[in-house]
Structures are given as structure tokens and as C-alpha cells.
Write a protein that holds these residues in place. Structure first.
Motif, PDB file in Angstrom:
ATOM      1  N   ARG A 116       0.833  -1.206   0.000  1.00  0.00           N
ATOM      2  CA  ARG A 116       0.000   0.000   0.000  1.00  0.00           C
ATOM      3  C   ARG A 116       0.874   1.265   0.000  1.00  0.00           C
ATOM      4  N   GLY A 117       0.338   2.366   0.488  1.00  0.00           N
ATOM      5  CA  GLY A 117       1.119   3.592   0.637  1.00  0.00           C
ATOM      6  C   GLY A 117       1.511   4.231  -0.687  1.00  0.00           C
ATOM      7  N   ARG A 118       2.688   4.861  -0.681  1.00  0.00           N
ATOM      8  CA  ARG A 118       3.151   5.598  -1.856  1.00  0.00           C
ATOM      9  C   ARG A 118       3.444   4.673  -3.032  1.00  0.00           C
ATOM     10  N   PHE A 119       3.925   3.478  -2.729  1.00  0.00           N
ATOM     11  CA  PHE A 119       4.206   2.537  -3.818  1.00  0.00           C
ATOM     12  C   PHE A 119       2.928   2.181  -4.573  1.00  0.00           C
ATOM     13  N   GLU A 120       1.849   1.964  -3.848  1.00  0.00           N
ATOM     14  CA  GLU A 120       0.569   1.670  -4.495  1.00  0.00           C
ATOM     15  C   GLU A 120       0.101   2.837  -5.335  1.00  0.00           C
ATOM     16  N   THR A 121       0.248   4.050  -4.807  1.00  0.00           N
ATOM     17  CA  THR A 121      -0.148   5.244  -5.561  1.00  0.00           C
ATOM     18  C   THR A 121       0.653   5.367  -6.843  1.00  0.00           C
ATOM     19  N   LEU A 122       1.967   5.101  -6.773  1.00  0.00           N
ATOM     20  CA  LEU A 122       2.822   5.192  -7.954  1.00  0.00           C
ATOM     21  C   LEU A 122       2.447   4.151  -8.991  1.00  0.00           C
ATOM     22  N   VAL A 123       2.221   2.914  -8.555  1.00  0.00           N
ATOM     23  CA  VAL A 123       1.890   1.839  -9.494  1.00  0.00           C
ATOM     24  C   VAL A 123       0.542   2.089 -10.150  1.00  0.00           C
ATOM     25  N   VAL A 124      -0.465   2.404  -9.342  1.00  0.00           N
ATOM     26  CA  VAL A 124      -1.811   2.640  -9.892  1.00  0.00           C
ATOM     27  C   VAL A 124      -1.807   3.851 -10.821  1.00  0.00           C
ATOM     28  N   GLY A 125      -1.076   4.898 -10.454  1.00  0.00           N
ATOM     29  CA  GLY A 125      -1.011   6.085 -11.309  1.00  0.00           C
ATOM     30  C   GLY A 125      -0.347   5.800 -12.643  1.00  0.00           C
ATOM     31  N   SER A 126       0.746   5.034 -12.634  1.00  0.00           N
ATOM     32  CA  SER A 126       1.424   4.699 -13.893  1.00  0.00           C
ATOM     33  C   SER A 126       0.547   3.815 -14.775  1.00  0.00           C
ATOM     34  N   MET A 127      -0.193   2.905 -14.170  1.00  0.00           N
ATOM     35  CA  MET A 127      -1.094   2.070 -14.962  1.00  0.00           C
ATOM     36  C   MET A 127      -2.249   2.892 -15.539  1.00  0.00           C
ATOM     37  N   ASP A 128      -2.716   3.880 -14.791  1.00  0.00           N
ATOM     38  CA  ASP A 128      -3.771   4.756 -15.307  1.00  0.00           C
ATOM     39  C   ASP A 128      -3.272   5.569 -16.495  1.00  0.00           C
ATOM     40  N   VAL A 129      -2.000   5.980 -16.445  1.00  0.00           N
ATOM     41  CA  VAL A 129      -1.429   6.716 -17.581  1.00  0.00           C
ATOM     42  C   VAL A 129      -1.376   5.823 -18.817  1.00  0.00           C
ATOM     43  N   LEU A 130      -0.971   4.564 -18.619  1.00  0.00           N
ATOM     44  CA  LEU A 130      -0.918   3.636 -19.751  1.00  0.00           C
ATOM     45  C   LEU A 130      -2.307   3.345 -20.302  1.00  0.00           C
ATOM     46  N   LEU A 131      -3.294   3.254 -19.411  1.00  0.00           N
ATOM     47  CA  LEU A 131      -4.666   3.004 -19.856  1.00  0.00           C
ATOM     48  C   LEU A 131      -5.296   4.214 -20.529  1.00  0.00           C
ATOM     49  N   ALA A 132      -4.713   5.398 -20.329  1.00  0.00           N
ATOM     50  CA  ALA A 132      -5.280   6.598 -20.933  1.00  0.00           C
ATOM     51  C   ALA A 132      -5.144   6.597 -22.453  1.00  0.00           C
ATOM     52  N   PHE A 133      -4.154   5.856 -22.966  1.00  0.00           N
ATOM     53  CA  PHE A 133      -3.977   5.769 -24.409  1.00  0.00           C
ATOM     54  C   PHE A 133      -4.880   4.677 -24.966  1.00  0.00           C
ATOM     55  N   PRO A 134      -5.557   4.927 -26.088  1.00  0.00           N
ATOM     56  CA  PRO A 134      -6.353   3.857 -26.709  1.00  0.00           C
ATOM     57  C   PRO A 134      -5.446   2.689 -27.084  1.00  0.00           C
ATOM     58  N   PRO A 135      -5.720   1.485 -26.589  1.00  0.00           N
ATOM     59  CA  PRO A 135      -4.788   0.371 -26.786  1.00  0.00           C
ATOM     60  C   PRO A 135      -4.486   0.069 -28.245  1.00  0.00           C
ATOM     61  N   LEU A 136      -5.522   0.010 -29.083  1.00  0.00           N
ATOM     62  CA  LEU A 136      -5.304  -0.353 -30.476  1.00  0.00           C
ATOM     63  C   LEU A 136      -4.491   0.724 -31.202  1.00  0.00           C
ATOM     64  N   ILE A 137      -4.772   1.997 -30.916  1.00  0.00           N
ATOM     65  CA  ILE A 137      -4.020   3.081 -31.544  1.00  0.00           C
ATOM     66  C   ILE A 137      -2.565   3.041 -31.096  1.00  0.00           C
ATOM     67  N   LEU A 138      -2.341   2.795 -29.802  1.00  0.00           N
ATOM     68  CA  LEU A 138      -0.974   2.702 -29.301  1.00  0.00           C
ATOM     69  C   LEU A 138      -0.245   1.518 -29.931  1.00  0.00           C
ATOM     70  N   ALA A 139      -0.921   0.392 -30.073  1.00  0.00           N
ATOM     71  CA  ALA A 139      -0.298  -0.772 -30.704  1.00  0.00           C
ATOM     72  C   ALA A 139       0.032  -0.491 -32.164  1.00  0.00           C
TER      73      ALA A 139
END
Length: 290
Positions: A116-139
Motif C-alpha cells: 500500500r502507501g506511496r508505492f501503491e499510488t505510484l503503481v496505480v497512477g502509472s497504470m492509469d497513464v498507460l490506460l489513458a492511451f487507446p490500446p489499439l491506436i498505441l499498438a
């Protein structure tokens, strides 16, 4: 006493049969189709099939015959041989890419859900950034930039699957991290690594494996879409997506060239979805399975 032992033995024998019946006939049909596809893909080189790359311009779009069981394509190549060898590419990408997502996403999700804590915030935030891009367009963009190859296609699809596996692993870890067996291990002085590997991983792995099958189905579809658009594996290697793309030019004269690989992809994706959904229902912690 003997009656009690007989009753227990009977329950232990009947329980697996009851669980097998609960799976349903569709589940076993899906498993049978998956086994068949894997078998023909693995044994493609020893099957009595012509080469999938040999062209015969005099036999272009030949109908179904004893020599060509599914006819030939627009370049005179045997359609059945291309269909079976194309299953290899679709299955390799469909299996290897989710393995990347399962390995990295599962590890990140477990660590984030446990510490949990800051590590969880960092991981979840980075995954949200990756999910912000349309997957097919990014691929499409990354594949066009890095070039067409089986390795590049597998890696980019694997990276795109990391956020989904991370969320599944994190949700399962959050549910299990406060369970009695974890608290007992902590009270006995177990290290974090032991708790993660011995206590949490076996329980988190079950929903991850169920989600893995769903990820295989999605990856096969995405690979087919990229190959359909010409950004999949380079020719003369064929996959089901590239066969559908090539067959669209012959829809008016030989629609089977597009429909046969589309049907094979549909049945395979449907089978993975059915098996994955069934196993996910059996491993859902909300139903008290864990």
C-alpha cells in the motif's frame, strides 16, 4: 465408524463428479476445440499438408477438392495449410503476450496491494497513464515505429496487458492481505517475501490464471486486427488476421477465403472466453471459494 468412513469416501468420490457436471457441456466443447487447435498447430509440420507458401498461379482460388480440402487462395496457396500454420502465429502471440502481462502486472499488483502507501499510488497512477492511451491506436503506432516482427508484436501486446493483470492481482491481494492466515504468518515473524510467495501467491494465482484465458482471447482478436490492417507479422508468414485481410479482396468470387479463418478465430476466441468465464466464476472470492 465404518459407516462414517464409507460416507466420507462416497462424498469424496461424488464431489468431483458434481463439480464436473456443473461445468456444463459448453465448457467441455470449448476445451475440446482448444485441444484440437493446439494439436493441429503443434503437429502442423508432420501433417500431410502442402507447404503454406508454395504458390501455383494456375490454381488460383481453386474450389474445394481432394487435393485442396479447403481450396486455394488468390495466389494458389493451399488454404488448409495456411489455416493450420496461421493458428501457430495466432496462438503464439495470444499466449506469450498475456504471459508478459501476467508476470509483470501480477507482481506489481501483489506488491501494491500488500505494501500500500506511496508505492501503491505510484503503481496505480502509472497504470492509469498507460490506460489513458487507446490500446489499439498505441499498438498501431508502436508496431509501425518498431517494425513488423513476431517479437515486437508480442512485446507491445504484452505491455498493453500489464494494467489489467495488475488490477486483478491488486484487488485479490487487498481482499486476502487482512485474512487470518496472513495475520497469523505476520505474528509468527514471517518475512514479507515469505508471506507474498507462500501465503498470497497461491491464492492470487487462481483468479489471475482465469483472467489469463480471457486475456488470450482478447490478444488473439487484437493480433488479428493488426494483421488485418497490415501491421502484424510480415509475409509470407500468415496468421488468421492476415488471411482475413487477404480474403476480403475475393469476397465476390471466393468468400470462403475470408470466412474460414474468421470462423476459426471466432470459435477459438469463444472457447477461451467460455473456459475463462467458467474458471473465473469458480475462483471468485466473493462466492466464498477462497
Amino acid at each position: 465408524m465404518a459407516t462414517l468412513e464409507l460416507t466420507i469416501d462416497r462424498e469424496l468420490t461424488v464431489a468431483p463428479v458434481r463439480r464436473a457436471r456443473r461445468l456444463g457441456s459448453l465448457f467441455w466443447l470449448a476445451v475440446g476445440w482448444m485441444v484440437f487447435v493446439f494439436a493441429v498447430a503443434i503437429l502442423a509440420d508432420v501433417l500431410p499438408l502442402p507447404s503454406p507458401t508454395d504458390m501455383d498461379m494456375l490454381e488460383r482460388r481453386a474450389p474445394i477438392s481432394a487435393q485442396h480440402w479447403l481450396g486455394t487462395d488468390g495466389l494458389g496457396r493451399d488454404e488448409l495449410a495456411r489455416l493450420i500454420h496461421g493458428a501457430r502465429i495466432s496462438l503464439v502471440v495470444g499466449l506469450c503476450a498475456p504471459v508478459i502481462g501476467l508476470s509483470f502486472g501480477g507482481a506489481l499488483g501483489m506488491l501494491a496491494g500488500y505494501f500500500r502507501g506511496r508505492f501503491e499510488t505510484l503503481v496505480v497512477g502509472s497504470m492509469d497513464v498507460l490506460l489513458a492511451f487507446p490500446p489499439l491506436i498505441l499498438a498501431l503506432a508502436v508496431t509501425a515505429y518498431l517494425g513488423q516482427s513476431l517479437l515486437n508484436l508480442t512485446c507491445i501486446l504484452g505491455v498493453l496487458g500489464i494494467p489489467a493483470f495488475m488490477r486483478v492481482a491488486r484487488a485479490s491481494t487487498l481482499t486476502l492481505a487482512r485474512r487470518e492466515f496472513v495475520i497469523a504468518a505476520q505474528a509468527l515473524g514471517a518475512t514479507h517475501a515469505r508471506i507474498l510467495l507462500r501465503e498470497l501467491l497461491p491464492n492470487v494465482l487462481l483468479p489471475l490464471l482465469a483472467f489469463f484465458l480471457l486475456g488470450v482471447a482478447v490478444t488473439i482478436v487484437v493480433e488479428g486486427a493488426l494483421s488485418f490492417l497490415g501491421l502484424g507479422v510480415p509475409p509470407p508468414i500468415s496468421s488468421w488476421g492476415s488471411m482475413i485481410g487477404e480474403g476480403r479482396e475475393s469476397l465476390d468470387v471466393a468468400p470462403r477465403l475470408a470466412f474460414m479463418p474468421a470462423i476459426a478465430m471466432f470459435l477459438t476466441v469463444l472457447s477461451f472466453n467460455l473456459v475463462g468465464d467458467t474458471l473465473r466464476a469458480f475462483t471468485d472470492p466473493r462466492q466464498g471459494v477462497l
